[in-house]
Design a protein around this motif. Structure first.
Motif, PDB file in Angstrom:
ATOM      1  N   GLU A  61      -3.712  47.614   2.505  1.00  0.00           N
ATOM      2  CA  GLU A  61      -2.965  47.044   3.636  1.00  0.00           C
ATOM      3  C   GLU A  61      -3.563  47.465   4.981  1.00  0.00           C
ATOM      4  O   GLU A  61      -2.941  47.276   6.023  1.00  0.00           O
ATOM      5  CB  GLU A  61      -1.503  47.488   3.565  1.00  0.00           C
ATOM      6  N   ASP A  62      -4.764  48.034   4.947  1.00  0.00           N
ATOM      7  CA  ASP A  62      -5.409  48.546   6.165  1.00  0.00           C
ATOM      8  C   ASP A  62      -5.977  47.385   6.982  1.00  0.00           C
ATOM      9  O   ASP A  62      -7.079  46.890   6.719  1.00  0.00           O
ATOM     10  CB  ASP A  62      -6.523  49.524   5.793  1.00  0.00           C
ATOM     11  N   VAL A  63      -5.224  46.940   7.990  1.00  0.00           N
ATOM     12  CA  VAL A  63      -5.647  45.802   8.804  1.00  0.00           C
ATOM     13  C   VAL A  63      -6.864  46.117   9.663  1.00  0.00           C
ATOM     14  O   VAL A  63      -7.500  45.209  10.202  1.00  0.00           O
ATOM     15  CB  VAL A  63      -4.493  45.285   9.702  1.00  0.00           C
ATOM     16  N   THR A  64      -7.222  47.381   9.783  1.00  0.00           N
ATOM     17  CA  THR A  64      -8.397  47.755  10.577  1.00  0.00           C
ATOM     18  C   THR A  64      -9.661  47.813   9.719  1.00  0.00           C
ATOM     19  O   THR A  64     -10.756  47.974  10.246  1.00  0.00           O
ATOM     20  CB  THR A  64      -8.196  49.132  11.259  1.00  0.00           C
ATOM     21  N   HIS A  65      -9.530  47.658   8.414  1.00  0.00           N
ATOM     22  CA  HIS A  65     -10.696  47.697   7.528  1.00  0.00           C
ATOM     23  C   HIS A  65     -11.578  46.483   7.815  1.00  0.00           C
ATOM     24  O   HIS A  65     -11.078  45.379   8.029  1.00  0.00           O
ATOM     25  CB  HIS A  65     -10.244  47.696   6.063  1.00  0.00           C
ATOM     26  N   PRO A  66     -12.911  46.670   7.814  1.00  0.00           N
ATOM     27  CA  PRO A  66     -13.820  45.563   8.128  1.00  0.00           C
ATOM     28  C   PRO A  66     -13.728  44.371   7.168  1.00  0.00           C
ATOM     29  O   PRO A  66     -14.057  43.243   7.548  1.00  0.00           O
ATOM     30  CB  PRO A  66     -15.217  46.190   8.045  1.00  0.00           C
TER      31      PRO A  66
END
Length: 95
Positions: A6-11
């Motif tokens: 759920e990491d929206v900052t992951h590329p």
């Protein structure tokens, strides 16, 4: 998917989001899931959970369950919610 989560900052987040939408669209177009009558859904869930008519006090007596399975009656909202909670499914599966 495990890496991104759920990491929206992951590329790769945007890519997984797009792939999810594309897969959902493809499945809806090429492998639609037909609606099933509520008594068929109930029968399937009973089979999966190894339940008998007498094992469903959430619905009512064995006679009430029998009528529902025969298509002579329908579950009310309270019965659907209670059974859905017990079986860990959405109450919408009975609609």
């Amino acid at each position: 998917l495990d890496e991104v989560g759920e990491d929206v900052t992951h590329p790769l987040y945007d890519l997984t989001d797009i792939l999810g939408v594309l897969i959902e669209t493809y499945e809806a177009d090429h492998h639609p899931i037909p609606d099933a009558p509520s008594q068929e859904v109930l029968r399937l869930l009973m089979e999966q959970h190894d339940l008998h008519q007498s094992d469903l006090p959430e619905i009512g007596s064995q006679g009430v369950v029998s009528e529902i399975l025969a298509g002579k009656g329908e579950m009310n909202v309270h019965q659907m919610r209670s059974l859905a909670k017990r079986l860990s499914v959405s109450a919408a599966v009975f609609l």
